[in-house]
Design a protein around this motif. Structure first.
Motif, PDB file in Angstrom:
ATOM      1  N   PHE A 180       0.825  -1.209   0.000  1.00 57.45           N
ATOM      2  CA  PHE A 180       0.000   0.000   0.000  1.00 57.45           C
ATOM      3  C   PHE A 180       0.858   1.257   0.000  1.00 57.45           C
ATOM      4  CE2 PHE A 180      -3.720  -2.550   1.590  1.00 57.45           C
ATOM      5  CZ  PHE A 180      -4.597  -2.153   0.590  1.00 57.45           C
ATOM      6  N   ALA A 181       1.945   1.259   0.746  1.00 60.04           N
ATOM      7  CA  ALA A 181       2.816   2.436   0.798  1.00 60.04           C
ATOM      8  C   ALA A 181       3.423   2.732  -0.579  1.00 60.04           C
ATOM      9  CB  ALA A 181       3.920   2.210   1.840  1.00 60.04           C
ATOM     10  N   ILE A 182       3.903   1.694  -1.253  1.00 56.70           N
ATOM     11  CA  ILE A 182       4.470   1.896  -2.594  1.00 56.70           C
ATOM     12  C   ILE A 182       3.388   2.350  -3.564  1.00 56.70           C
ATOM     13  CG2 ILE A 182       5.600   0.736  -4.530  1.00 56.70           C
ATOM     14  CD1 ILE A 182       6.999  -1.079  -2.527  1.00 56.70           C
ATOM     15  N   THR A 183       2.188   1.769  -3.435  1.00 51.98           N
ATOM     16  CA  THR A 183       1.086   2.133  -4.331  1.00 51.98           C
ATOM     17  C   THR A 183       0.711   3.608  -4.168  1.00 51.98           C
ATOM     18  OG1 THR A 183       0.196  -0.108  -4.278  1.00 51.98           O
ATOM     19  CG2 THR A 183      -1.290   1.646  -4.965  1.00 51.98           C
ATOM     20  N   VAL A 184       0.587   4.060  -2.917  1.00 53.12           N
ATOM     21  CA  VAL A 184       0.263   5.477  -2.671  1.00 53.12           C
ATOM     22  C   VAL A 184       1.366   6.373  -3.219  1.00 53.12           C
ATOM     23  CG1 VAL A 184      -0.054   7.211  -0.864  1.00 53.12           C
ATOM     24  CG2 VAL A 184      -1.202   5.000  -0.680  1.00 53.12           C
ATOM     25  N   GLY A 185       2.626   5.979  -3.071  1.00 50.10           N
ATOM     26  CA  GLY A 185       3.719   6.763  -3.618  1.00 50.10           C
ATOM     27  C   GLY A 185       3.663   6.871  -5.133  1.00 50.10           C
ATOM     28  N   LEU A 186       3.339   5.757  -5.793  1.00 48.16           N
ATOM     29  CA  LEU A 186       3.207   5.783  -7.246  1.00 48.16           C
ATOM     30  C   LEU A 186       2.025   6.659  -7.676  1.00 48.16           C
ATOM     31  CD1 LEU A 186       3.876   2.012  -8.081  1.00 48.16           C
ATOM     32  CD2 LEU A 186       5.391   3.955  -8.554  1.00 48.16           C
ATOM     33  N   ALA A 187       0.905   6.583  -6.922  1.00 47.76           N
ATOM     34  CA  ALA A 187      -0.266   7.400  -7.244  1.00 47.76           C
ATOM     35  C   ALA A 187       0.043   8.885  -7.093  1.00 47.76           C
ATOM     36  CB  ALA A 187      -1.437   7.002  -6.347  1.00 47.76           C
ATOM     37  N   TRP A 188       0.792   9.218  -6.030  1.00 45.35           N
ATOM     38  CA  TRP A 188       1.161  10.619  -5.820  1.00 45.35           C
ATOM     39  C   TRP A 188       2.092  11.114  -6.930  1.00 45.35           C
ATOM     40  CZ3 TRP A 188       6.074  12.697  -4.423  1.00 45.35           C
ATOM     41  CH2 TRP A 188       6.055  14.046  -4.059  1.00 45.35           C
ATOM     42  N   ALA A 189       3.039  10.287  -7.337  1.00 42.21           N
ATOM     43  CA  ALA A 189       3.958  10.664  -8.411  1.00 42.21           C
ATOM     44  C   ALA A 189       3.207  10.870  -9.727  1.00 42.21           C
ATOM     45  CB  ALA A 189       5.036   9.589  -8.571  1.00 42.21           C
ATOM     46  N   PHE A 190       2.226   9.992 -10.003  1.00 42.44           N
ATOM     47  CA  PHE A 190       1.461  10.135 -11.230  1.00 42.44           C
ATOM     48  C   PHE A 190       0.606  11.404 -11.190  1.00 42.44           C
ATOM     49  CE2 PHE A 190      -2.335   9.425 -13.858  1.00 42.44           C
ATOM     50  CZ  PHE A 190      -1.729   9.195 -15.071  1.00 42.44           C
ATOM     51  N   LYS A 191       0.069  11.736  -9.998  1.00 48.18           N
ATOM     52  CA  LYS A 191      -0.722  12.970  -9.865  1.00 48.18           C
ATOM     53  C   LYS A 191       0.133  14.189 -10.168  1.00 48.18           C
ATOM     54  CE  LYS A 191      -4.281  15.502  -8.452  1.00 48.18           C
ATOM     55  NZ  LYS A 191      -3.700  16.851  -8.325  1.00 48.18           N
ATOM     56  N   LEU A 192       1.355  14.224  -9.680  1.00 47.44           N
ATOM     57  CA  LEU A 192       2.256  15.344  -9.983  1.00 47.44           C
ATOM     58  C   LEU A 192       2.535  15.440 -11.478  1.00 47.44           C
ATOM     59  CD1 LEU A 192       4.897  15.127  -7.082  1.00 47.44           C
ATOM     60  CD2 LEU A 192       2.942  16.669  -7.279  1.00 47.44           C
ATOM     61  N   LEU A 193       2.780  14.293 -12.107  1.00 46.89           N
ATOM     62  CA  LEU A 193       3.047  14.271 -13.545  1.00 46.89           C
ATOM     63  C   LEU A 193       1.819  14.724 -14.323  1.00 46.89           C
ATOM     64  CD1 LEU A 193       5.077  13.578 -15.777  1.00 46.89           C
ATOM     65  CD2 LEU A 193       4.228  11.226 -15.726  1.00 46.89           C
ATOM     66  N   TYR A 194       0.638  14.278 -13.894  1.00 44.09           N
ATOM     67  CA  TYR A 194      -0.618  14.668 -14.544  1.00 44.09           C
ATOM     68  C   TYR A 194      -0.832  16.186 -14.437  1.00 44.09           C
ATOM     69  CZ  TYR A 194      -5.681  15.205 -15.140  1.00 44.09           C
ATOM     70  OH  TYR A 194      -6.922  15.617 -15.546  1.00 44.09           O
ATOM     71  N   ASP A 195      -0.648  16.752 -13.243  1.00 44.74           N
ATOM     72  CA  ASP A 195      -0.835  18.190 -13.056  1.00 44.74           C
ATOM     73  C   ASP A 195       0.137  18.987 -13.915  1.00 44.74           C
ATOM     74  OD1 ASP A 195      -2.851  17.724 -11.253  1.00 44.74           O
ATOM     75  OD2 ASP A 195      -1.587  17.971  -9.479  1.00 44.74           O
ATOM     76  N   ARG A 196       1.365  18.496 -13.989  1.00 44.19           N
ATOM     77  CA  ARG A 196       2.376  19.191 -14.795  1.00 44.19           C
ATOM     78  C   ARG A 196       2.021  19.145 -16.275  1.00 44.19           C
ATOM     79  NH1 ARG A 196       6.593  22.859 -14.394  1.00 44.19           N
ATOM     80  NH2 ARG A 196       8.110  22.470 -16.031  1.00 44.19           N
ATOM     81  N   THR A 197       1.493  18.017 -16.712  1.00 39.42           N
ATOM     82  CA  THR A 197       1.181  17.829 -18.125  1.00 39.42           C
ATOM     83  C   THR A 197      -0.028  18.648 -18.559  1.00 39.42           C
ATOM     84  OG1 THR A 197       2.045  15.583 -17.996  1.00 39.42           O
ATOM     85  CG2 THR A 197       0.673  16.104 -19.885  1.00 39.42           C
ATOM     86  N   THR A 198      -1.024  18.777 -17.689  1.00 40.77           N
ATOM     87  CA  THR A 198      -2.281  19.426 -18.077  1.00 40.77           C
ATOM     88  C   THR A 198      -2.355  20.894 -17.689  1.00 40.77           C
ATOM     89  OG1 THR A 198      -3.338  18.744 -15.998  1.00 40.77           O
ATOM     90  CG2 THR A 198      -3.530  17.250 -17.880  1.00 40.77           C
ATOM     91  N   ALA A 199      -1.328  21.431 -17.035  1.00 33.73           N
ATOM     92  CA  ALA A 199      -1.374  22.820 -16.580  1.00 33.73           C
ATOM     93  C   ALA A 199      -1.440  23.784 -17.766  1.00 33.73           C
ATOM     94  CB  ALA A 199      -0.142  23.123 -15.729  1.00 33.73           C
ATOM     95  N   SER A 200      -2.204  24.867 -17.595  1.00 27.99           N
ATOM     96  CA  SER A 200      -2.242  25.930 -18.600  1.00 27.99           C
ATOM     97  C   SER A 200      -0.968  26.759 -18.494  1.00 27.99           C
ATOM     98  CB  SER A 200      -3.456  26.835 -18.387  1.00 27.99           C
ATOM     99  OG  SER A 200      -4.648  26.165 -18.675  1.00 27.99           O
ATOM    100  N   VAL A 201      -0.354  27.029 -19.629  1.00 28.71           N
ATOM    101  CA  VAL A 201       0.868  27.836 -19.658  1.00 28.71           C
ATOM    102  C   VAL A 201       0.750  28.846 -20.788  1.00 28.71           C
ATOM    103  CG1 VAL A 201       3.374  27.854 -19.815  1.00 28.71           C
ATOM    104  CG2 VAL A 201       2.221  25.887 -18.795  1.00 28.71           C
ATOM    105  N   VAL A 202       1.040  30.106 -20.486  1.00 30.07           N
ATOM    106  CA  VAL A 202       1.023  31.174 -21.486  1.00 30.07           C
ATOM    107  C   VAL A 202       2.466  31.629 -21.685  1.00 30.07           C
ATOM    108  CG1 VAL A 202       0.114  33.440 -22.100  1.00 30.07           C
ATOM    109  CG2 VAL A 202      -1.262  31.881 -20.698  1.00 30.07           C
ATOM    110  N   PHE A 203       3.032  31.334 -22.850  1.00 28.37           N
ATOM    111  CA  PHE A 203       4.418  31.698 -23.137  1.00 28.37           C
ATOM    112  C   PHE A 203       4.461  33.119 -23.694  1.00 28.37           C
ATOM    113  CE2 PHE A 203       4.335  27.023 -23.632  1.00 28.37           C
ATOM    114  CZ  PHE A 203       5.273  26.693 -22.656  1.00 28.37           C
ATOM    115  N   LEU A 204       5.142  34.016 -22.977  1.00 28.22           N
ATOM    116  CA  LEU A 204       5.194  35.423 -23.367  1.00 28.22           C
ATOM    117  C   LEU A 204       6.476  35.787 -24.095  1.00 28.22           C
ATOM    118  CD1 LEU A 204       3.745  37.017 -20.106  1.00 28.22           C
ATOM    119  CD2 LEU A 204       2.523  36.363 -22.189  1.00 28.22           C
ATOM    120  N   ASP A 205       7.415  34.858 -24.191  1.00 28.38           N
ATOM    121  CA  ASP A 205       8.653  35.136 -24.925  1.00 28.38           C
ATOM    122  C   ASP A 205       8.469  34.755 -26.394  1.00 28.38           C
ATOM    123  OD1 ASP A 205       8.606  32.411 -24.802  1.00 28.38           O
ATOM    124  OD2 ASP A 205      10.378  32.202 -23.532  1.00 28.38           O
TER     125      ASP A 205
END
Length: 342
Positions: A273-298
């Motif tokens: 369970f501990a490893i599973t929760v760690g993997l789920a948390w890592a995937f959540k971070l990757l998901y948030d990073r992938t789907t975040a809105s970004v406005v490039f001003l350069d």
């Protein structure tokens, strides 16, 4: 009082605030309205002593608002009224106005009843996205083409921890403009006749919102469809599905862990369970990073691989789910018997 100060004038004010400006001279009084994405504000005052270099103080029309605006004209001419403005709350800057051409009223046939005016607003919600400077400038040009108005597109952007309201031509000249930001809004309106049409587009953490308002249903619907057809605003099927269901991998991960842990000893079950929760948390971070809105001003160039990170994240999610049976086989075998105990 100058004979020039009569009728309706439109323009803008700049400085610590930017807004569309509408002035209506009514005899010896001036009604001044300023509007931007933060709202509309109206002020009124006497102009009998109006002259270049002389201060005119206008009070808020709202009885509960004690804010005043001081105008000092630098030019009073047939085609331009210009000068500086300053509010009692500390904001200041230049303003400029031009006359509104008088329109010829259309005769109304007798014994007819005019149809009521209907104001229509349509809003389309799109997935979170990445948008580039080149695409923002193209988008403002499209908005100006679809709504002919003397006003400029107002840009409201998250910059250095605060929200700035700036006209689009001036926005790219701001000093210290960051390479990217998390939110940007574009707003364009026209003078009210009798109601003003508007186009508003927001790219932010909650997604992309396109809103069009006007009294003509055909115009509102047509503008919205044209905006949605732009390459950088077009809804991509995979992007929408991934944002909606991407985190379902974490749900599958936990279900697999519960199902496989039933016949494991307590210590190994807790470790699984501990490893599973760690993997789920890592995937959540990757998901948030992938789907975040970004406005490039350069000056970064748009890429055709916008969905590539989402595809990679999907494969990672599938691999994580597949890791649970592998962990179970590892924990239930004899390979780790000496390390983990019975």
């Amino acid at each position: 009082m100058s004979d020039i100060l009569k009728g309706s004038w439109i323009g803008d004010l700049r400085g610590t605030q930017v807004a569309n400006l509408f002035a209506e001279f009514e005899g010896s009084e001036l009604v001044l309205r300023a509007g931007n994405s933060q709202g509309t504000f109206a002020f009124k005052g006497n102009i009998e002593n109006a002259a270049v270099g002389h201060d005119l103080v206008l009070a808020s029309v709202d009885a509960l608002d004690r804010t005043t605006v001081t105008l000092r004209f630098s030019d009073i001419e047939q085609q331009v009224l210009a000068g500086r403005w300053e509010t009692s709350s500390g904001h200041a800057g230049p303003f400029r106005l031009g006359p509104v051409p008088a329109s010829v009223p259309t005769p109304t046939p007798e014994n007819t009843t005019s149809a009521p005016i209907r104001f229509r607003t349509r809003t389309e919600f799109l997935p979170r996205m990445k948008i580039y400077r080149e695409e923002i400038r193209d988008l403002t040009a499209v908005m100006k083409n679809m709504l002919s108005t003397p006003f400029e597109v107002v840009v409201r952007a998250n910059r250095n921890g605060g929200m700035d309201n700036v006209y689009e031509p001036d926005f790219w000249k701001l000093p210290g403009l960051p390479r990217e930001t998390s939110e940007i809004s574009l707003s364009l309106t026209e003078p009210a006749n009798p109601l003003s049409r508007s186009i508003d587009i927001t790219v932010g953490g909650a997604g992309t919102t396109c809103s069009v308002s006007g009294t003509n249903d055909v115009w509102v619907g047509g503008v919205l469809e044209e905006l949605k057809s732009l390459p950088y605003l077009r809804r991509r099927r995979f992007r929408s599905i991934f944002e909606q269901f991407g985190l379902s991998f974490n749900g599958l991960l936990l279900l697999f862990a519960i199902a496989y842990s039933a016949d494991l000893p307590l210590f190994r079950r807790l470790l699984l369970f501990a490893i599973t929760v760690g993997l789920a948390w890592a995937f959540k971070l990757l998901y948030d990073r992938t789907t975040a809105s970004v406005v490039f001003l350069d000056d970064r160039k748009p890429t055709s691989w916008l969905d590539g990170p989402r595809l990679f994240t999907t494969l990672v999610g599938a691999a994580i789910v597949a890791a649970v049976p592998w962990l179970y086989s590892l924990f239930s075998g004899s390979f780790l018997m000496g390390l983990l105990g019975p």
